[in-house]
Design an enzyme around this catalytic site. Sequence first.
Site, PDB file in Angstrom:
ATOM      1  N   LYS A 130       0.803  -1.168   0.046  1.00 13.37           N
ATOM      2  CA  LYS A 130      -0.153  -0.110   0.007  1.00 13.37           C
ATOM      3  C   LYS A 130       0.991   1.391  -0.013  1.00 13.37           C
ATOM      4  CE  LYS A 130      -4.477   1.140   0.160  1.00 13.37           C
ATOM      5  NZ  LYS A 130      -5.361   0.180  -0.300  1.00 13.37           N
TER       6      LYS A 130
HETATM    7  P1  NAD Z   1     -12.843   8.044  -3.004  1.00 16.07           P
HETATM    8  O1  NAD Z   1     -11.782   8.951  -2.566  1.00 16.07           O
HETATM    9  O2  NAD Z   1     -13.153   7.766  -4.136  1.00 16.07           O
HETATM   10  O3  NAD Z   1     -14.039   8.333  -1.999  1.00 16.07           O
HETATM   11  C1  NAD Z   1     -13.976   8.306  -0.696  1.00 16.07           C
HETATM   12  C2  NAD Z   1     -15.588   8.824  -0.158  1.00 16.07           C
HETATM   13  O4  NAD Z   1     -15.328   8.914   1.307  1.00 16.07           O
HETATM   14  C3  NAD Z   1     -15.909  10.216  -0.805  1.00 16.07           C
HETATM   15  O5  NAD Z   1     -17.260  10.276  -0.909  1.00 16.07           O
HETATM   16  C4  NAD Z   1     -15.595  10.963   0.531  1.00 16.07           C
HETATM   17  O6  NAD Z   1     -16.782  12.064   0.821  1.00 16.07           O
HETATM   18  C5  NAD Z   1     -15.928   9.961   1.751  1.00 16.07           C
HETATM   19  N1  NAD Z   1     -15.258  10.306   3.064  1.00 16.07           N
HETATM   20  C6  NAD Z   1     -14.131  10.859   3.231  1.00 16.07           C
HETATM   21  N2  NAD Z   1     -13.983  11.109   4.529  1.00 16.07           N
HETATM   22  C7  NAD Z   1     -15.098  11.205   5.180  1.00 16.07           C
HETATM   23  C8  NAD Z   1     -15.641  11.105   6.609  1.00 16.07           C
HETATM   24  N3  NAD Z   1     -14.801  11.679   7.265  1.00 16.07           N
HETATM   25  N4  NAD Z   1     -17.030  10.977   6.781  1.00 16.07           N
HETATM   26  C9  NAD Z   1     -17.823  10.556   5.764  1.00 16.07           C
HETATM   27  N5  NAD Z   1     -17.393  10.274   4.483  1.00 16.07           N
HETATM   28  C10 NAD Z   1     -15.922  10.443   4.177  1.00 16.07           C
HETATM   29  O7  NAD Z   1     -12.237   6.691  -2.200  1.00 16.07           O
HETATM   30  P2  NAD Z   1     -12.622   4.988  -2.766  1.00 16.07           P
HETATM   31  O8  NAD Z   1     -11.872   4.528  -3.861  1.00 16.07           O
HETATM   32  O9  NAD Z   1     -14.286   5.108  -3.175  1.00 16.07           O
HETATM   33  O10 NAD Z   1     -12.308   4.262  -1.586  1.00 16.07           O
HETATM   34  C11 NAD Z   1     -13.283   4.256  -0.265  1.00 16.07           C
HETATM   35  C12 NAD Z   1     -12.651   3.074   0.525  1.00 16.07           C
HETATM   36  O11 NAD Z   1     -12.782   1.682  -0.421  1.00 16.07           O
HETATM   37  C13 NAD Z   1     -11.396   3.043   1.036  1.00 16.07           C
HETATM   38  O12 NAD Z   1     -11.169   2.277   2.288  1.00 16.07           O
HETATM   39  C14 NAD Z   1     -10.510   2.217   0.118  1.00 16.07           C
HETATM   40  O13 NAD Z   1      -9.228   1.932   0.796  1.00 16.07           O
HETATM   41  C15 NAD Z   1     -11.483   1.293  -0.021  1.00 16.07           C
HETATM   42  N6  NAD Z   1     -11.225   0.444  -1.382  1.00 16.07           N
HETATM   43  C16 NAD Z   1     -11.092   1.251  -2.607  1.00 16.07           C
HETATM   44  C17 NAD Z   1     -10.619   0.379  -3.807  1.00 16.07           C
HETATM   45  C18 NAD Z   1     -10.804   0.989  -5.058  1.00 16.07           C
HETATM   46  O14 NAD Z   1     -10.840   0.283  -6.111  1.00 16.07           O
HETATM   47  N7  NAD Z   1     -11.124   2.453  -5.192  1.00 16.07           N
HETATM   48  C19 NAD Z   1     -10.722  -0.870  -3.850  1.00 16.07           C
HETATM   49  C20 NAD Z   1     -10.691  -1.621  -2.619  1.00 16.07           C
HETATM   50  C21 NAD Z   1     -11.171  -0.926  -1.233  1.00 16.07           C
END
Ligand code: NAD
Length: 435
Positions: A121
């Site tokens: 990561k």
């Molecule tokens: P992103 O940056 O696209 O979206 C993040 C979202 O979280 C946004 O809507 C933001 O407003 C919200 N957020 C941030 N802080 C917040 C808070 N304090 N309260 C409420 N909402 C809040 O990120 P993502 O890619 O969608 O990732 C989200 C999660 O999924 C993370 O844990 C990431 O590690 C995990 N993840 C992502 C992927 C991927 O392919 N993008 C794959 C596996 C896991």
Amino acid sequence: MQSSDYQEILKELEVGFDPDNIYFQTITSILQAAELIKLPRNLKIILAQPQNEIMVHFPVLMDDGSYKLFKGYRVQHNNVLGPFKGGIRFHSQIGLDHIKALSAIMTIKNALIQLPFGGAKGGLKIDPRSVSHSELMRLTRRFTSALQSHIGPSYDIPAPDMGTNAQIMAWMADTYTVLGPQNLRLEGKGVVTGKPLEFGGSHGREKATGQGVVFIMEEILPEMGLSLSNISYSLIGYGNVGSWTARLLSRHGSILKTVMDHTGAIINKKGLDTELLAKYVEKTGGLAGFSGGKSITEDEFYSTQVDCFIPAAMEQMIDQKRAAQIQCKVVVEAANAPVTPAGERVLVKKGISILPAILCNAGGVTVSYFEWKQNRQAEVWEPDFVDQQLQKMMSAAAQRVKKTAAKLKCDMKSAAYATALEYLGKVYNYRGIFP
Ligand code: NAD
């Protein structure tokens, strides 16, 4: 009281007792699951620490002519299964322990899906919304050049995570290939996945994590008497994972009752329009002010009665207090480590099931694997073929978890970790430990 083996290992590795620390929480979960399957002690010790922890500092020219110093991380946890693999996050609140925990989770997730990848990561301490497009490009390129000798298509392959996207992956791939040897330009772009379709990306990668969440819900919820065609749910996060999960669930008929992101929370008892909301968030950066729902407080958001609760934002959001407020039948972990161990104990006591993150959100890394495979073979897979392959792999992993849960008589999260660790144990057994 006699301390158990995992407590002894934590002591030996000088991981201090800190129940609020995400690294402590993650390693404890791994070691507790390792005890369930009696994994040899030497493997527990190897998996309780990352192989490499890389920390870089570099200056970047800002638009106003000043220079700013940035801090970046890449933690390579384990590569017994293959090249290190895991996302790169751009966020203002990250630290070494955070990235170490997420890298360990990647090792376990990749082993659960049986992908030929280890776990890693990375992260850059920056709020990507606070810089201009050109500053974002310059700092992505400088970060990539600082990592140049630590990453590679056969060694360590980053991908998008919170705060990063296909554009950032394209800058990373371009920087890596430009700085690399002339005769490896073609292979070079395989250094990252999650690229734009036109530049070596895969069909289905953008929606992959959300699609995987929906495949797992489709597979497991009917056994709990729930159907995607009429469930109501609450969602935290409307970024990549949250918005795709919501849009795909809408196609099944599920009702998004409440949603919260970093700008606020809204409710619509009849169901929010997930497509309109996605367009709105893309335009404005957050859901605050969306006219299709009524604004509510954070307490109201957590207390709303629904069938499913889907956290798809930050880690550790569902602690003891929030778990006590949640009223649902099942928590579907779309984000990594969204529930703290204390929160988990409260949910379990209330009879709420938890579908574990390493299973639910593995769709992203699985389609990343398809992208990497397509890049290596100079192929382009059809969108339907990507979806079919993803569903097959997610469903097989879900079956393995259910089998382990029945065998060990344990919850789904412990079963998911135990399944992955058993696989890693077998590979270590064949490979042995050098020399
Ligand atoms: P992103 O940056 O696209 O979206 C993040 C979202 O979280 C946004 O809507 C933001 O407003 C919200 N957020 C941030 N802080 C917040 C808070 N304090 N309260 C409420 N909402 C809040 O990120 P993502 O890619 O969608 O990732 C989200 C999660 O999924 C993370 O844990 C990431 O590690 C995990 N993840 C992502 C992927 C991927 O392919 N993008 C794959 C596996 C896991």
